[in-house]
Scaffold this active site. Structure first.
Site, PDB file in Angstrom:
ATOM      1  CG  HIS A  63      -0.365   0.054   2.538  1.00  0.00           C
ATOM      2  ND1 HIS A  63       0.441  -0.936   3.042  1.00  0.00           N
ATOM      3  CD2 HIS A  63      -0.454   0.996   3.515  1.00  0.00           C
ATOM      4  CE1 HIS A  63       0.824  -0.612   4.270  1.00  0.00           C
ATOM      5  NE2 HIS A  63       0.297   0.554   4.577  1.00  0.00           N
ATOM      6  CG  HIS A  65      -0.399   4.501   4.658  1.00  0.00           C
ATOM      7  ND1 HIS A  65      -1.238   3.688   5.401  1.00  0.00           N
ATOM      8  CD2 HIS A  65      -1.147   5.588   4.316  1.00  0.00           C
ATOM      9  CE1 HIS A  65      -2.433   4.263   5.498  1.00  0.00           C
ATOM     10  NE2 HIS A  65      -2.402   5.409   4.852  1.00  0.00           N
ATOM     11  CG  ASP A  67       4.499   2.997   7.390  1.00  0.00           C
ATOM     12  OD1 ASP A  67       3.639   3.397   6.587  1.00  0.00           O
ATOM     13  OD2 ASP A  67       4.260   2.157   8.274  1.00  0.00           O
ATOM     14  CG  HIS A  68       4.185   0.126   4.127  1.00  0.00           C
ATOM     15  ND1 HIS A  68       4.171  -1.208   4.457  1.00  0.00           N
ATOM     16  CD2 HIS A  68       3.663   0.785   5.201  1.00  0.00           C
ATOM     17  CE1 HIS A  68       3.644  -1.362   5.668  1.00  0.00           C
ATOM     18  NE2 HIS A  68       3.330  -0.159   6.141  1.00  0.00           N
ATOM     19  CG  HIS A 141      -4.463  -0.070   5.962  1.00  0.00           C
ATOM     20  ND1 HIS A 141      -4.468  -0.162   7.334  1.00  0.00           N
ATOM     21  CD2 HIS A 141      -3.390   0.695   5.659  1.00  0.00           C
ATOM     22  CE1 HIS A 141      -3.451   0.535   7.820  1.00  0.00           C
ATOM     23  NE2 HIS A 141      -2.785   1.064   6.825  1.00  0.00           N
ATOM     24  CG  ASP A 212       0.205  -1.476   7.455  1.00  0.00           C
ATOM     25  OD1 ASP A 212       1.067  -2.376   7.392  1.00  0.00           O
ATOM     26  OD2 ASP A 212       0.476  -0.291   7.760  1.00  0.00           O
ATOM     27  CG  HIS A 270       3.312  -2.608  10.444  1.00  0.00           C
ATOM     28  ND1 HIS A 270       2.400  -1.887  11.164  1.00  0.00           N
ATOM     29  CD2 HIS A 270       3.653  -1.818   9.401  1.00  0.00           C
ATOM     30  CE1 HIS A 270       2.184  -0.723  10.564  1.00  0.00           C
ATOM     31  NE2 HIS A 270       2.944  -0.654   9.490  1.00  0.00           N
TER      32      HIS A 270
HETATM   33 ZN   LIG Z   1       2.478   0.769   7.868  1.00  0.00          ZN
END
Ligand SMILES: [Zn+2]
EC number: 3.1.26.11
Length: 308
Positions: A63, A65, A67-68, A141, A212, A270
């Site tokens: 996805h 976001h 942090d990915h 998510h 996530d 995670h």
């Molecule tokens: Zn994340």
């Protein structure tokens, strides 16, 4: 086949855990490495391993976001500087191409290789070659998030040499044809069916990597009989409602679904920065009470996935 965790933290980089990325090392199988997610500083983490960036030929993004994905532009540029010239494919949600190309264009970064983008349009088979088949399904998510099921194709059975010798079939190129399961006529006129001289095929392995997510029925489909299930565990035992509100999962939910799906091992990642030391051990032991082969992974953990 191995999983090497490059980042196991949730949200922001922490002292002990970098943000999400995991490498699926297929070096013995097909001499390549696949990356799942590429949080910020993934390339720094790779420097501390023996992974060669040029061997990474596929990146799967769960996805969009930060942090990915914030590690992508840097990783892609360094791969080029280090002489990577082989095409690389990035699979991910709609928008991943825009994110990568915009970063590269504005920073005037020129790559020495071609990037092929595959933006996920539907659930089902995402990729297939002679060795693997990858299925994708949607999770739950705040933003579109996906899970990937990597299935190694079955290995054909061994040639039953002893059985051939018993029938006094001399070795030679003919063994190659027999191994392919063909019908073969021997020099002395006998006709044999190759299928009768091949052992049982060995089933390929299954690795499931999820983005996530809250709990959703697709998780079980993706994780069915998996040799390894990589599942987020942003929250702990008592935090079910927090997990739900933030579209994440708890360790307990992950353990329950691993059990229900008959997975062989559960790798919890995670992990929130609140869970350090003892608390992280607790996260693991609580999960183990439900699914004994659970592990809270740490950065640089290498998990072997042997043939069954
Ligand atoms: Zn994340």
């Amino acid at each position: 086949m191995q999983l090497e965790f490059l980042g196991t933290g949730a949200g922001s980089p922490g002292k002990f855990r970098n943000v999400t990325s995991v490498a699926l090392k297929l070096l013995d199988e097909s001499n390549e490495v696949w990356l799942f997610d590429c949080g910020e500083a993934t390339q720094h983490q790779i420097l501390k391993t023996n992974i060669k960036p040029r061997k990474i030929d596929k990146i799967f993004i769960t996805h969009l976001h930060g942090d990915h994905i914030f590690g992508l532009p840097g990783f892609l540029s360094s791969r080029s500087n280090q002489g990577g010239s082989e095409e690389l494919t990035i699979f991910g949600p709609t928008g991943i191409k825009d994110f990568v190309m915009t970063s590269l264009r504005i920073s005037e970064s020129k790559l020495s290789y071609r990037i092929k983008f595959v933006e996920i349009a539907q659930e089902g088979v995402l990729f297939e070659d002679q060795n693997y088949i990858v299925n994708v399904a949607e999770l739950d998510h705040r933003i579109k998030s996906y899970g990937f099921r990597v299935k190694e194709k079955d290995h054909s059975g061994e040639l039953l040499v002893d059985k051939l010798k018993e029938l006094a079939i001399p070795s030679g190129p003919i063994y190659g044809q027999i191994k392919q399961g063909k019908e073969v006529t021997l020099d002395d006129g006998r006709v044999i069916n190759g299928q009768d001289f091949i052992g049982k095929p060995q089933p390929g392995r299954v690795v499931t990597v999820l983005g996530d997510t809250r709990q959703t029925p697709n998780i079980e489909l993706l994780a069915k009989d998996a040799d390894a299930l990589v599942h987020e565990s942003t929250f702990g035992k008592q935090e079910g409602s927090l997990a739900r509100n933030y579209y994440h999962s708890t360790n307990i939910q992950a353990a329950k679904i691993a059990k229900q799906a008959n997975a062989r091992q559960l790798l919890l990642t995670h992990i929130s920065a609140r869970y350090t030391g003892k608390l992280s051990k607790q996260l693991e032991s609580d999960a183990k009470e439900i699914f004994s082969n659970s592990k809270v992974v740490r950065d640089f953990d290498i998990i072997d996935i042997p043939l069954p």
